[in-house]
Design an enzyme around this catalytic site. Sequence first.
Site, short mmCIF file in Angstrom:
data_model
loop_
_atom_site.label_atom_id
_atom_site.label_comp_id
_atom_site.label_asym_id
_atom_site.label_seq_id
_atom_site.Cartn_x
_atom_site.Cartn_y
_atom_site.Cartn_z
N LYS A 174 0.84 -1.21 0.00
CA LYS A 174 0.00 0.00 0.00
C LYS A 174 0.87 1.26 0.00
CE LYS A 174 -3.27 3.00 1.10
NZ LYS A 174 -4.04 3.64 0.07
N LYS A 243 1.95 11.42 6.04
CA LYS A 243 2.08 10.19 6.86
C LYS A 243 2.49 9.02 5.95
CE LYS A 243 -1.55 7.73 7.36
NZ LYS A 243 -2.64 6.79 7.49
P1 NAD Z 1 -11.04 9.46 8.85
O1 NAD Z 1 -10.30 10.33 9.77
O2 NAD Z 1 -12.12 10.02 8.00
O3 NAD Z 1 -11.69 8.23 9.66
C1 NAD Z 1 -11.14 7.69 10.81
C2 NAD Z 1 -12.24 7.57 11.85
O4 NAD Z 1 -11.68 7.02 13.03
C3 NAD Z 1 -12.87 8.91 12.24
O5 NAD Z 1 -14.28 8.87 12.03
C4 NAD Z 1 -12.49 9.08 13.70
O6 NAD Z 1 -13.49 9.74 14.46
C5 NAD Z 1 -12.33 7.63 14.13
N1 NAD Z 1 -11.52 7.48 15.34
C6 NAD Z 1 -10.44 8.21 15.73
N2 NAD Z 1 -10.01 7.78 16.92
C7 NAD Z 1 -10.82 6.75 17.27
C8 NAD Z 1 -10.86 5.90 18.39
N3 NAD Z 1 -9.99 6.01 19.41
N4 NAD Z 1 -11.84 4.97 18.46
C9 NAD Z 1 -12.75 4.85 17.44
N5 NAD Z 1 -12.76 5.63 16.36
C10 NAD Z 1 -11.79 6.56 16.27
O7 NAD Z 1 -9.95 8.71 7.96
P2 NAD Z 1 -10.17 7.92 6.58
O8 NAD Z 1 -9.90 8.82 5.44
O9 NAD Z 1 -11.44 7.15 6.65
O10 NAD Z 1 -8.93 6.92 6.64
C11 NAD Z 1 -8.91 5.81 7.51
C12 NAD Z 1 -7.66 4.98 7.17
O11 NAD Z 1 -7.75 4.54 5.80
C13 NAD Z 1 -6.35 5.78 7.26
O12 NAD Z 1 -5.35 4.95 7.77
C14 NAD Z 1 -6.08 6.20 5.84
O13 NAD Z 1 -4.70 6.40 5.60
C15 NAD Z 1 -6.62 5.01 5.07
N6 NAD Z 1 -7.08 5.30 3.71
C16 NAD Z 1 -7.78 6.45 3.42
C17 NAD Z 1 -8.19 6.69 2.11
C18 NAD Z 1 -8.96 7.93 1.74
O14 NAD Z 1 -9.03 8.23 0.54
N7 NAD Z 1 -9.54 8.66 2.67
C19 NAD Z 1 -7.91 5.76 1.11
C20 NAD Z 1 -7.23 4.58 1.45
C21 NAD Z 1 -6.82 4.36 2.75
#
Ligand code: NAD
Length: 297
Positions: A174, A243
């Site tokens: 990834k 990151k």
């Molecule tokens: P995001 O910040 O929108 O979602 C993360 C969620 O986790 C939030 O809703 C937050 O409130 C919650 N959270 C934080 N601390 C928490 C805790 N202690 N307990 C429970 N929930 C908690 O992030 P995202 O964009 O959905 O990304 C999530 C992961 O996927 C990341 O690692 C990111 O790198 C990866 N990712 C994101 C994308 C993208 O396009 N957004 C694509 C591929 C991978």
Amino acid sequence: MENRKPVLGFIGLGVMGNPISSRFLAAGYPVIGYDVSPSAMDSFSAAGGQGAESALEVANSASIVFTSLPSIAVFRQVIAGAGGLIDGSAVKVVVDLSTVGGTATMEVAGALQGRNIELVDAPVSGGAAGARAGTLAVMIAGSTEAVERVMPILQILGKTFRVGDQAGHGQLMKLLNNMLSSTALAVTAEAYVAGTRAGLDPQTMMDVFNAGSGRNNATSDKFPKHVLPGTFDFGFPISSVCKDIGLAIEECQAFGVPMWLGGQARQIWQAAATQGGATDDLTSIVNIMERWSSDRE
Ligand code: NAD
């Protein structure tokens, strides 16, 4: 006929977790979920999910628990910290969809193994739109038994790739993917700003790149959908690009590769973040590149 699909757990119902959990619900899996954000919980409930009060409640209710978390610190805490999934009475497999790097993944996998819980490392690529459409690329690593158990569920999300037997290999795959896409986006922004300053038409530029050899994900997807319309709403902040590319460089350098080009791209993204763009969408790099470009005589 009675619904025999197992209850799935889901922690982190954000930009990715929301549409992913919705796909599981739409496929007929009951899902119990938790997020610290009340608005994320509201959206999850509106889609038919069952809300829990904590990550531990989820791990006491479901044998397979998915995580989609924003940072390495949160990933460590939610899975292996005090009161985390590791203390759950029902959970047997944790499937992590986050991008957190191989080091943290292997460490957490080791902690879980001590409690007979398996970690399947399954980061995804394709953004929120891919999650909604079921067109993500899912990079899967873990033991054969655990991977076979969750594979039919991961197939709901898009194209699955078994990239290794050991948690951490999915993360490396990834990170390599994201290093390529973020480097391509940065250099596409440079080309775009130069071209438009010279008077080239933005749409024509994209049409030519996409018919020619300059085509990449920024020219085929991010620019047409999120830059040309002026919306800058792909759904991934510049801080998260930093990151991912930072992790990619560190993990690749450990294999002795100098990472000259990737390192240069990392510096560009870090400069964008430190100059006020950290929370901006990654497609805003084109506006930052415009600001960095000097006034002409
Ligand atoms: P995001 O910040 O929108 O979602 C993360 C969620 O986790 C939030 O809703 C937050 O409130 C919650 N959270 C934080 N601390 C928490 C805790 N202690 N307990 C429970 N929930 C908690 O992030 P995202 O964009 O959905 O990304 C999530 C992961 O996927 C990341 O690692 C990111 O790198 C990866 N990712 C994101 C994308 C993208 O396009 N957004 C694509 C591929 C991978």
